[in-house]
Scaffold this motif. Structure first.
Motif, mmCIF file in Angstrom:
data_model
loop_
_atom_site.group_PDB
_atom_site.id
_atom_site.type_symbol
_atom_site.label_atom_id
_atom_site.label_comp_id
_atom_site.label_asym_id
_atom_site.label_seq_id
_atom_site.Cartn_x
_atom_site.Cartn_y
_atom_site.Cartn_z
ATOM 1 N N GLN A 69 -17.567 -11.936 8.572
ATOM 2 C CA GLN A 69 -16.978 -10.842 7.805
ATOM 3 C C GLN A 69 -16.595 -9.702 8.745
ATOM 4 O O GLN A 69 -17.317 -9.390 9.686
ATOM 5 N N LYS A 70 -15.454 -9.117 8.464
ATOM 6 C CA LYS A 70 -14.981 -7.973 9.252
ATOM 7 C C LYS A 70 -14.395 -6.937 8.304
ATOM 8 O O LYS A 70 -13.563 -7.266 7.454
ATOM 9 N N ARG A 71 -14.852 -5.693 8.432
ATOM 10 C CA ARG A 71 -14.292 -4.614 7.610
ATOM 11 C C ARG A 71 -13.585 -3.606 8.516
ATOM 12 O O ARG A 71 -14.155 -3.172 9.519
ATOM 13 N N LEU A 72 -12.362 -3.261 8.143
ATOM 14 C CA LEU A 72 -11.570 -2.301 8.891
ATOM 15 C C LEU A 72 -11.724 -0.924 8.254
ATOM 16 O O LEU A 72 -11.506 -0.761 7.059
ATOM 17 N N ARG A 73 -12.102 0.034 9.061
ATOM 18 C CA ARG A 73 -12.288 1.392 8.561
ATOM 19 C C ARG A 73 -10.948 2.132 8.581
ATOM 20 O O ARG A 73 -10.225 2.113 9.583
ATOM 21 N N CYS A 74 -10.606 2.761 7.455
ATOM 22 C CA CYS A 74 -9.356 3.507 7.357
ATOM 23 C C CYS A 74 -9.639 4.984 7.072
ATOM 24 O O CYS A 74 -10.606 5.321 6.394
ATOM 25 N N PHE A 75 -8.749 5.830 7.562
ATOM 26 C CA PHE A 75 -8.869 7.263 7.286
ATOM 27 C C PHE A 75 -8.523 7.538 5.823
ATOM 28 O O PHE A 75 -9.184 8.318 5.150
ATOM 29 N N PHE A 76 -7.490 6.852 5.324
ATOM 30 C CA PHE A 76 -7.076 7.007 3.929
ATOM 31 C C PHE A 76 -7.713 5.912 3.079
ATOM 32 O O PHE A 76 -7.887 4.786 3.540
ATOM 33 N N GLU A 77 -8.044 6.218 1.828
ATOM 34 C CA GLU A 77 -8.719 5.244 0.978
ATOM 35 C C GLU A 77 -7.910 4.822 -0.242
ATOM 36 O O GLU A 77 -8.320 3.920 -0.971
ATOM 37 N N LYS A 78 -6.768 5.470 -0.492
ATOM 38 C CA LYS A 78 -5.941 5.061 -1.620
ATOM 39 C C LYS A 78 -4.511 5.523 -1.411
ATOM 40 O O LYS A 78 -4.230 6.346 -0.535
ATOM 41 N N GLY A 79 -3.617 4.963 -2.226
ATOM 42 C CA GLY A 79 -2.223 5.381 -2.203
ATOM 43 C C GLY A 79 -1.411 4.747 -1.081
ATOM 44 O O GLY A 79 -1.873 3.864 -0.364
ATOM 45 N N LYS A 80 -0.181 5.229 -0.945
ATOM 46 C CA LYS A 80 0.762 4.661 0.028
ATOM 47 C C LYS A 80 0.243 4.747 1.454
ATOM 48 O O LYS A 80 0.422 3.824 2.245
ATOM 49 N N LEU A 81 -0.391 5.873 1.782
ATOM 50 C CA LEU A 81 -0.888 6.044 3.154
ATOM 51 C C LEU A 81 -1.991 5.046 3.474
ATOM 52 O O LEU A 81 -2.088 4.558 4.609
ATOM 53 N N PHE A 82 -2.835 4.731 2.480
ATOM 54 C CA PHE A 82 -3.857 3.715 2.711
ATOM 55 C C PHE A 82 -3.210 2.367 3.023
ATOM 56 O O PHE A 82 -3.582 1.700 3.994
ATOM 57 N N TYR A 83 -2.261 1.940 2.190
ATOM 58 C CA TYR A 83 -1.643 0.633 2.400
ATOM 59 C C TYR A 83 -0.940 0.557 3.748
ATOM 60 O O TYR A 83 -1.018 -0.453 4.454
ATOM 61 N N ALA A 84 -0.249 1.644 4.119
ATOM 62 C CA ALA A 84 0.433 1.671 5.413
ATOM 63 C C ALA A 84 -0.572 1.569 6.559
ATOM 64 O O ALA A 84 -0.425 0.744 7.477
ATOM 65 N N GLU A 85 -1.621 2.392 6.500
ATOM 66 C CA GLU A 85 -2.624 2.396 7.565
ATOM 67 C C GLU A 85 -3.348 1.051 7.642
ATOM 68 O O GLU A 85 -3.523 0.490 8.730
ATOM 69 N N TYR A 86 -3.764 0.544 6.495
ATOM 70 C CA TYR A 86 -4.528 -0.703 6.495
ATOM 71 C C TYR A 86 -3.701 -1.855 7.056
ATOM 72 O O TYR A 86 -4.199 -2.670 7.836
ATOM 73 N N ASN A 87 -2.438 -1.929 6.656
ATOM 74 C CA ASN A 87 -1.599 -3.028 7.134
ATOM 75 C C ASN A 87 -1.359 -2.959 8.633
ATOM 76 O O ASN A 87 -1.312 -3.997 9.308
ATOM 77 N N ILE A 88 -1.239 -1.742 9.172
ATOM 78 C CA ILE A 88 -1.087 -1.598 10.630
ATOM 79 C C ILE A 88 -2.365 -2.026 11.339
ATOM 80 O O ILE A 88 -2.345 -2.784 12.320
ATOM 81 N N ARG A 89 -3.510 -1.558 10.843
ATOM 82 C CA ARG A 89 -4.799 -1.935 11.458
ATOM 83 C C ARG A 89 -5.024 -3.451 11.352
ATOM 84 O O ARG A 89 -5.515 -4.085 12.282
ATOM 85 N N LEU A 90 -4.676 -4.005 10.202
ATOM 86 C CA LEU A 90 -4.843 -5.442 9.991
ATOM 87 C C LEU A 90 -3.965 -6.235 10.946
ATOM 88 O O LEU A 90 -4.402 -7.234 11.520
#
Length: 385
Positions: free
Chosen positions: A74-95
Motif C-alpha cells: 500500500q502507498k498513500r500520496l500526501r497532497c496539500f489540497f484535499e478536495k476540488g479541482k486543485l486536489f485532482y490536479a495535484e494528485y494526478n501529477i503526484r501519481l
C-alpha cells in the motif's frame, strides 16, 4: 494537451508483449483513502493470494488513520489540497511521477479520476493497462448536472477509455454503455461481499442503516425528512460531498435524536454495525444514468448481513430481486412513500422474516468467492497464463 507532448505519448504505444510465467506486478490507483476502500481491499487481497504482486496507491489525508497490514503493498500520496479541482490536479501529477518510477507489469486505473497518469505511464513504460469502471463516472449526478465540470471529465473519458481495451465494470448495462460509446468490450465483475460463516445476531433495537458515500443523488433530501414519520433511528455511516447538506436537513427538521451520523467507519467495525441493523437503504434519484444503472456495494453488504432493505426499482436491482426476493423495491422516493415503506418493513414481521431468510439463501450464490473467479480469469488472459 500540447501537440508535441501528445505525439511523444502516441509514439510510445508500441505493442506490449504478453507476459508469461507466474504472476506479475499489478499496480492500482485510486483517489480514495485506502483504509475505507472495501472494494479495492477485496480485489487486491484476492489477486495477491492468487500469486500476483499487488500495489494499491491512494491518498493520504490529514485525518487518515494508520494503514492496516494487508497481503498487498500500500502507498498513500500526501497532497496539500484535499478536495476540488486543485486536489485532482495535484494528485494526478503526484501519481504520475510515483508511477513513472515504479516497477510494474500492469497498471490499473480505478475509475476516471486517476486514469490520465495511468494511461501516460503505461505508454511510456510499455506496460499493460486496465480500466476498472465502478460506475459511469461522467453520469454521476454531481458531474452530470454541472455542464462545465461534465465537459472536462467527458473529454478525459473520450480521450482515454477507447485506449483501455482491457477493462471490467460492475454490471451488464454499464458494460453495454461503454461498448456503445467507445467500442470496448468490458468484463462484468460485480463487487459482492465475501461469504463468511455468520449467523444473524439478536437485534438490540430496530434501527435503519445507510452505509456508503454521503453524496449527491442518494435521496437524502427525501429520506431524512421521511424519518419524522418513521418509528426507528436512521444511522448514517460514511462521508461525502453531501454531508454538510445532510446535516443541515437534520437540523431543519429537528431530527438530531432520530438521524445519527457516524462518519467513516473501518470495514470490520462497519460490518459489525451492519449485522446489528434491522433494515438497510439503497436509494438513488434518477438524475444521471450512473444512478439508474448502479449496483451499489451496500446492496450486497446488507444481503450478506441478512438484513432486508428498501431499494430503488432500477434495472440491475430489479433483476437480482426478481430472482432472490431480498428487498422491497420502490419507484417512488418521495418523503411520504419512503416513510410508509420503512414503517411497513418495521411492522410486518412475516414479510421481514421471509426477506431475511431469502438473504441468507442468496448469499450462498451471490458472494465474492464466486465472483473472484472472473477476476482471475480476466488477469490470466492478459498475462497469457
Amino acid at each position: 494537451m500540447p501537440e508535441n507532448i501528445k505525439r511523444t505519448f502516441e509514439s510510445n504505444d508500441a505493442k506490449v508483449p504478453p507476459l508469461g510465467g507466474g504472476g506479475g506486478h499489478l499496480v492500482f490507483s485510486v483517489t480514495t483513502d485506502l483504509t475505507y476502500d472495501q472494494r479495492m481491499i477485496r480485489i487486491c487481497t484476492s489477486l495477491a493470494n492468487y500469486g500476483y504482486t499487488v500495489t494499491l496507491v491512494g491518498r493520504k489525508m490529514k485525518a487518515s488513520l494508520p494503514l492496516t497490514q494487508q497481503p498487498f503493498q500500500q502507498k498513500r500520496l500526501r497532497c496539500f489540497f484535499e478536495k476540488g479541482k486543485l486536489f485532482y490536479a495535484e494528485y494526478n501529477i503526484r501519481l504520475f511521477f510515483y508511477l513513472l518510477f515504479k516497477k510494474m507489469d500492469c497498471i490499473g486505473a480505478i475509475d476516471l479520476d486517476s486514469i490520465l497518469p495511468c494511461y501516460f505511464v503505461s505508454r511510456l513504460k510499455k506496460v499493460q493497462r486496465v480500466y476498472d469502471a465502478h460506475e459511469l463516472f461522467c453520469e454521476m449526478k454531481e458531474i452530470a448536472t454541472r455542464p462545465a465540470i461534465y465537459k472536462i471529465w467527458k473529454k478525459i473519458e473520450r480521450y482515454t477509455v477507447p485506449k483501455f481495451i482491457h477493462g471490467y465494470t460492475v454490471n451488464q448495462p454499464i458494460a453495454e454503455e461503454f461498448k456503445k460509446m467507445y467500442a470496448v468490450d468490458y468484463t462484468v465483475i460485480r463487487n459482492i461481499a465475501l461469504l463468511r460463516n455468520s449467523s444473524i445476531p439478536e437485534k438490540k433495537e430496530k434501527f435503519i442503516l445507510y452505509q456508503g458515500a454521503v453524496n449527491e443523488g442518494r435521496s437524502f433530501e427525501t429520506l431524512i425528512p421521511a424519518m419524522k414519520e418513521v418509528n426507528a433511528q436512521l444511522i448514517i455511516c460514511g462521508d461525502g460531498n453531501f454531508m454538510q447538506q445532510a446535516q443541515q436537513l437534520v437540523q431543519e427538521h429537528g431530527l438530531q435524536q432520530k438521524v445519527i451520523f457516524k462518519g467513516k467507519i473501518k470495514p470490520d467495525e462497519l460490518r459489525a454495525i451492519t449485522q446489528q441493523a434491522y433494515i438497510g437503504v439503497t436509494l438513488f434519484d434518477d438524475e444521471g444514468l450512473s444512478n439508474y444503472y448502479s449496483l451499489a456495494n451496500r446492496f450486497f453488504d446488507y444481503l450478506h448481513a441478512g438484513i432486508p432493505q428498501l431499494c430503488v426499482n432500477y434495472p440491475v436491482y430489479r433483476e437480482i430481486n426478481d430472482q432472490y426476493h431480498i428487498a422491497v423495491l420502490t419507484d417512488d422516493i418521495s418523503e411520504k412513500k419512503l416513510a410508509v415503506l420503512l414503517n411497513n418493513l418495521l411492522d410486518n414481521e412475516v414479510e421481514y422474516k421471509t426477506l431475511q431468510q431469502n438473504c441468507l439463501k442468496a448469499r450462498e450464490q451471490l458472494n465474492w468467492q464466486q465472483e473472484e473467479k472472473k477476476l482471475f480469469e480476466f488477469y490470466n488472459q492478459i498475462f497469457n497464463h
